[in-house]
Design an enzyme around this catalytic site. Structure first.
Site, short mmCIF file in Angstrom:
data_model
loop_
_atom_site.label_atom_id
_atom_site.label_comp_id
_atom_site.label_asym_id
_atom_site.label_seq_id
_atom_site.Cartn_x
_atom_site.Cartn_y
_atom_site.Cartn_z
N ARG A 103 0.70 -1.31 0.15
CA ARG A 103 0.05 0.00 -0.03
C ARG A 103 0.92 1.30 0.18
O ARG A 103 0.54 2.21 -0.67
CB ARG A 103 -0.86 -0.01 1.07
N PHE A 130 -11.60 -4.63 -5.88
CA PHE A 130 -11.64 -5.20 -4.59
C PHE A 130 -11.15 -4.69 -3.43
O PHE A 130 -10.09 -4.98 -2.72
CB PHE A 130 -11.02 -6.57 -4.74
N ASP A 134 -16.36 -3.07 -4.82
CA ASP A 134 -16.03 -4.16 -3.88
C ASP A 134 -17.65 -4.69 -3.86
O ASP A 134 -18.56 -4.12 -4.09
CB ASP A 134 -15.80 -3.85 -2.58
N SER A 135 -17.86 -5.98 -3.99
CA SER A 135 -19.39 -6.56 -3.85
C SER A 135 -19.98 -6.53 -2.43
O SER A 135 -20.96 -6.59 -2.43
CB SER A 135 -19.10 -8.19 -4.24
N ALA A 148 -20.78 -0.46 -5.39
CA ALA A 148 -20.98 -2.06 -5.08
C ALA A 148 -21.24 -2.84 -6.35
O ALA A 148 -21.98 -2.75 -6.98
CB ALA A 148 -22.10 -2.11 -4.09
N ASP A 182 -6.59 -6.34 -6.19
CA ASP A 182 -6.31 -7.20 -4.99
C ASP A 182 -7.54 -8.09 -4.72
O ASP A 182 -8.02 -7.95 -3.75
CB ASP A 182 -5.92 -6.21 -3.80
N CYS A 200 -3.24 -13.73 -3.92
CA CYS A 200 -2.75 -14.26 -2.54
C CYS A 200 -2.95 -15.82 -2.86
O CYS A 200 -3.05 -16.11 -1.38
CB CYS A 200 -3.59 -13.60 -1.52
N1 SAH Z 1 -7.43 -4.47 -1.06
C1 SAH Z 1 -8.00 -4.75 0.15
C2 SAH Z 1 -8.17 -6.30 0.56
C3 SAH Z 1 -9.16 -7.09 -0.59
S1 SAH Z 1 -9.85 -8.43 0.02
C4 SAH Z 1 -7.39 -4.31 1.47
O1 SAH Z 1 -6.01 -3.58 1.16
O2 SAH Z 1 -7.54 -3.94 2.50
C5 SAH Z 1 -11.04 -8.98 -1.18
C6 SAH Z 1 -12.17 -8.22 -1.46
O3 SAH Z 1 -12.57 -8.45 -2.54
C7 SAH Z 1 -13.05 -8.32 -0.02
O4 SAH Z 1 -13.55 -7.00 0.48
C8 SAH Z 1 -14.34 -9.12 -1.01
O5 SAH Z 1 -15.52 -8.56 -0.32
C9 SAH Z 1 -14.22 -8.52 -2.25
N2 SAH Z 1 -14.62 -9.61 -3.65
C10 SAH Z 1 -14.59 -10.87 -3.74
N3 SAH Z 1 -15.04 -11.13 -4.65
C11 SAH Z 1 -15.58 -10.02 -5.44
C12 SAH Z 1 -16.07 -9.71 -6.75
N4 SAH Z 1 -16.14 -10.96 -7.43
N5 SAH Z 1 -16.31 -8.47 -6.97
C13 SAH Z 1 -16.11 -7.51 -6.21
N6 SAH Z 1 -15.67 -7.71 -4.88
C14 SAH Z 1 -15.32 -9.00 -4.49
#
Ligand code: SAH
Length: 402
Positions: free
Chosen positions: A215, A231, A253-254, A281, A304, A344
């Site tokens: 970050r 994400f 994010d979803s 969303a 991510d 990850c």
């Molecule tokens: N980048 C963030 C961590 C990401 S964790 C940080 O630094 O804190 C992964 C995230 O992806 C989660 O919040 C989850 O809700 C979201 N997610 C998972 N699948 C998804 C999708 N298909 N579309 C949108 N968001 C998604």
């Protein structure tokens, strides 16, 4: 009481001599005696020569996790105290962790990689979050909690033993306050930025600590850029980007709840969530496609995603998923744009990941340079003898030519 011995098949001793800490069921020829799940066992090669001592779980594919290669070492409470203290001491001198009245949250103990198989301890200011991921540490839970209280004097300890890997050890999932005060309204500081965390309800242990350094690096490249943070979870990358001078951040994010958290985080750091950011969303795959169809462009795209490959069977699908979002992400970049992309999934090696991004760039018709290789922070160390401890990898790429 004499300790049971696990005898290995001929030829299966080499990784153990090289200090790999896992013994899979297939490597075992026979077990003397009747060790109970969680008991200490000795491990010997096919000729009966002692190799190491570990704890036993016949229900797991990983039947023994090794604790010591030093014959006769006492593996009781003093052993765990010593290992925990050593892990904490290593963090105390670490750049990016202590330098820093500026960072209050970090991984204090990273399981096998710190010689503490199955045990993860994260520090969030005055609270600890602990995960007992194996039966061997589960059976020692009370002793380990007492040691954490003794060594670190936390205000409270949250037990987030709700990771699905526990099922492979025959253990139920659990998430509860294990000791002390509940962490209501907890706020953490990371590189001087502020984040609210929900230790009991949040994903993982409340915050993605492993991305701290990335970050910071990505934020350092954000000046003057329109950022897409896909994400986004609670928008941590986006806050770093704004702190680094980004002109605007789009979080996707979803989870509506995560996006609400992102708004709160922006305010907490003095940013205006209406003027400097937007939260969308939806499913990243669909949202990115819609952006492409609208001809929207960004100067920095951050991807991510959660772990796409949890098993070998999922690897092909995961590869396609990574390729798909990266292809879309690259297409959305304006000339000179940057892509910060992560995986990850431990099963996706750095080499495979780079190949996937290359494939995405070919299909997107964008040529790109790698300007930094990224990985998990120094508080998630990777033992040379245990490469399985590496899971987070990333590439910072710049598109070139047009
Ligand atoms: N980048 C963030 C961590 C990401 S964790 C940080 O630094 O804190 C992964 C995230 O992806 C989660 O919040 C989850 O809700 C979201 N997610 C998972 N699948 C998804 C999708 N298909 N579309 C949108 N968001 C998604």
């Amino acid at each position: 009481m004499t300790r049971s011995t696990v005898f290995l098949h001929p030829g299966k001793d080499k990784p153990i001599r090289q200090r790999h800490p896992w013994i899979f069921s297939g490597a075992i020829e026979r077990v003397s005696g009747h060790p109970a799940p969680g008991d200490l066992v000795d491990v010997a090669d096919a000729r009966g020569e002692w190799l190491a001592t570990g704890y036993f779980n016949p229900k797991s594919q990983i039947v023994v996790r090794l604790l010591t290669w030093q014959r006769g070492e006492d593996v009781a409470a003093t052993f765990w105290r010593k290992r925990l203290a050593a892990a904490a001491a290593a963090r105390a001198g670490q750049d990016g962790v202590r330098c820093i009245a500026q960072t209050t949250a970090y991984r204090l103990a990273y399981a096998e990689s710190d010689g503490l198989p199955g045990l993860i301890v994260d520090r969030y200011g005055d609270w600890l979050v602990v995960q007992f991921l194996t039966l061997g540490v589960e059976t020692r839970r009370k002793m380990l909690l007492e040691l954490l209280v003794e060594l670190f004097a936390p205000r409270g300890i949250v037990d987030r033993s709700d990771a699905s890997v526990r099922r492979q050890e025959g253990l139920p999932l659990r998430s509860e306050l294990a000791w002390g005060e509940p962490p209501a309204g907890l706020e953490l500081m990371e590189n001087g930025l502020r984040f609210g965390v929900d230790l009991l309800g949040g994903q993982k242990t409340g915050f993605y600590l492993d991305q701290r350094e990335n970050r910071r690096i990505v934020g350092g490249h954000a000046a003057g850029r329109r950022v897409l943070n896909a994400f986004s979870f609670t928008g941590a990358f986006g806050v770093y980007a704004l702190a680094g001078g980004a002109t605007h951040v789009t979080n996707v994010d979803s989870s509506v709840e995560a996006l609400q958290g992102a708004e709160a985080t922006l305010r907490l750091n003095g940013f205006d969530p209406d003027r400097q950011a937007e939260g969308i969303a939806g499913d990243v795959f669909q949202v990115l496609r819609a952006f492409r169809d609208e001809g929207r462009q960004f100067d920095l795209v951050i991807l991510d995603p959660p772990k796409f490959a949890r098993s070998k069977a999922e690897l092909d699908g995961a590869t396609r998923g990574y390729k798909d979002i990266n292809l879309l992400g690259l297409k959305l970049l304006a000339p000179g744009g940057l892509l910060a992309t992560f995986s990850c999934s431990g099963l996706v090696t750095p080499d495979l990941f780079q190949k996937i991004i290359f494939g995405a760039s070919v299909d997107a018709g964008r040529n790109a340079q790698i300007i930094a290789r990224l990985g998990q922070g120094a508080d998630h160390p990777i033992l040379l003898s245990f490469p399985e401890g590496e899971y987070l990898k990333g590439l910072l790429c710049r598109v070139v030519g047009e």
